[in-house]
Design an enzyme around this catalytic site. Structure first.
Site: not given
Ligand code: NOJ
Length: 526
Positions: A23, A25, A27, A31, A100, A202, A261, A321-322
């Site tokens: 970060d 800035n 907040d 960023d 992405d 995605d 993906e 990230h999932d």
């Molecule tokens: C896959 C992404 O990796 C995930 O983070 C997102 O919630 C879903 N697609 C919907 O875009």
């Protein structure tokens, strides 16, 4: 296969979740300027490309995966000028940028959707998937949203339902409409012209749905979504010609890359999307989903390599990230030994390695204790069965100062309580840290084309404990031996003199001693 260095084949791709990296800035949200300020760190780490999770304007129902404008930067991340600066500064360091693209659905705040739901005569009406209710008022078919509930949301003004595979705030686009196709292909050109080198798509194999909206057949499963065979809502044949159109655009630019993906797809289907006239690569989830067992990793790798056509190059990842972070899945407490073995595997098997930010310092998921703390809506929906994805999205741990050096104010998600010891600064100073271990393997990989693009052959002697394989390119032969166990083991090296790439020592004794969780990388002497 060219001997020229190809960044997307021979290099390492590092995923940044921009909200959580740095970060600048003040907040509490990361960023672009924050990322720029850490490019020296990334260059020093030795990565070749950054995949940025979405940075486009978004109301953040799904934290950027609900896009409200495909051709701009969200002000919370910065400006287009900041983005141009990022491209420029990254290029100076030979770091490539992958964006992405979330093109399956938009935000319900996207101007297209705001127009679409105004009336059936609106030019944007057909840009989304509108259907009449059944005579009894029910949704048009049995399709379910993966984020919970029916995939159809009723709009009383229009008297119709619209379709959404994810949250209701993420309406799916009608990719059969040629205007969408043109608009989206233009999005690729727009960012390529700005100097972007690649894209992550995605859930690309969900763009097309069955044109007749047939019901999915039932199957056994726990959640309603899992109690269906998803044969009509994903993986329709129309995706193949579209991939060719996308690839044709990318191929007009120098050394570009597109990775998809795949959604609800097995290894074979995933592999089928990769190759000439298709994607450069797609994500194979099977590898990342393995339990801690060398044979399982080997089996999923072998299947992956065998499924891919000769024109396709594999890629591998363990975290994103999932999902729960690698170290949280495999390690006990703060012991990093398994995370080191996992990192060594990722960086030496065949295929472009994708590393998730913080993986290099063995970051762990933050614990989610209360429903009211959760930011990710699916965590709220499925609590306590599934606590959502906040765990793996906590701020990067840079140092032991307040908020781990990520921000001077309270970050949008808490910093892991281990940050005093587990951070970039302290690990840089510790020769035994996972960070220095990872840097060392990256250095070795960079010096050895065989580790980048060499053939892969298993060299297993003890499949219950060891993963061993060779990487061969021309006259170069490297052997990698990874001890997945807490036992001391031995390994019978093949004939020849082998030099350790860690310390340049030649192994005189052919029976190599392998300490618990030890990693050996040796090269055959000419
Ligand atoms: C896959 C992404 O990796 C995930 O983070 C997102 O919630 C879903 N697609 C919907 O875009």
């Amino acid at each position: 296969m060219t001997d020229e260095f190809l960044w997307w084949r021979d290099g390492i791709i590092y995923q940044i979740y921009p909200r959580s990296f740095m970060d600048a800035n003040d907040d509490g949200i990361g960023d672009l300027k924050g990322i720029i300020s850490r490019l020296d760190y990334l260059e020093n780490l030795g990565i070749d490309a950054i995949w940025l999770s979405p940075i486009f304007p978004s109301p953040d129902v799904d934290f950027g995966y609900d896009v409200a404008n495909y051709k701009d930067i969200d002000p919370k991340f910065g400006t287009m000028a900041d983005f141009s600066q990022l491209i420029e500064e990254a290029k100076r360091r030979k770091i490539h940028i992958i964006l992405d693209l979330v093109l399956n659905h938009t935000s319900d705040q996207h101007p297209w959707f705001l127009e679409s739901n105004k009336s059936k005569d609106n030019p944007y009406y057909d840009w989304y998937l509108w259907q009449d209710p059944k005579p009894n008022g029910d949704p048009p078919n049995n399709w379910q949203a993966i984020f919970g509930g029916s995939a159809w949301e009723y709009d009383p003004d229009l008297g119709q339902y619209y379709y959404h595979m994810f949250y209701k705030e993420q309406p799916d686009l009608n990719w059969r409409n040629p205007d969408i196709r043109q608009e989206m292909l233009d999005v690729f050109r727009f960012w390529l012209d700005k100097g972007v080198d690649g894209f992550r798509l995605d859930v690309f194999n969900a763009y097309f749905k069955d044109p007749e909206f047939k019901d999915n057949p039932p199957k056994f499963g726990i959640r309603a979504f899992d109690r269906q065979e998803h044969i009509h809502d994903v993986s329709q044949p129309e995706m193949m010609p579209l991939l060719k159109d996308i690839r044709d655009i990318l191929d007009q630019y120098d050394q570009t890359y597109v990775v998809g993906e795949t959604f609800l797809a097995d290894t074979e289907r995933t592999a089928n999307y990769c190759g000439n006239d298709k994607l450069h690569a797609a994500f194979n989830f099977k590898f990342a989903e393995n339990r801690w067992h060398p044979k399982r990793f080997l089996t999923s790798l072998t299947e992956w390599y065998q499924s891919l056509s000769v024109n396709a190059w594999p890629n591998n990842f363990l975290s994103n990230h999932d999902m729960t972070r690698t170290a949280s899945r495999y390690c006990f407490g703060e012991d990093d030994r398994r995370a080191k073995v996992a990192a060594a595997m990722l960086l030496t098997v065949k295929g472009t390695p994708f590393m998730y930010y913080g993986e290099e310092i063995g970051m762990r998921d933050i614990p989610i204790r209360k429903k009211s703390d959760i930011k990710d809506p699916i965590g709220k929906t499925f609590w306590p069965l599934f606590k959502g994805r906040d765990g793996c999205r906590s701020p990067m741990q840079w140092n032991d100062e307040e908020n781990a050096g990520f921000s001077i104010i309270e970050p949008w998600l808490p910093v892991h309580s281990n940050f005093n010891e587990r951070n970039v600064e302290s690990q840089t100073a510790d020769p035994d840290s996972i960070l220095n271990f990872v840097k060392n393997i990256i250095r070795i990989r960079k010096n050895e084309p065989a580790l980048q693009r060499g053939d892969f052959n298993p060299a297993i002697t003890d499949p219950g404990h060891l993963l061993a394989f060779t990487r061969t390119l021309g006259a170069d032969k490297i052997i990698v031996i990874l001890n997945f166990s807490s036992r001391e083991l031995t390994y019978q090296l093949p004939d020849g003199d082998w030099v350790s790439l860690f310390d340049n020592q030649t192994t005189e004794n052919k029976l190599l001693k392998i300490n618990p969780y030890q990693v050996h990388i040796l090269k055959l002497k000419d």
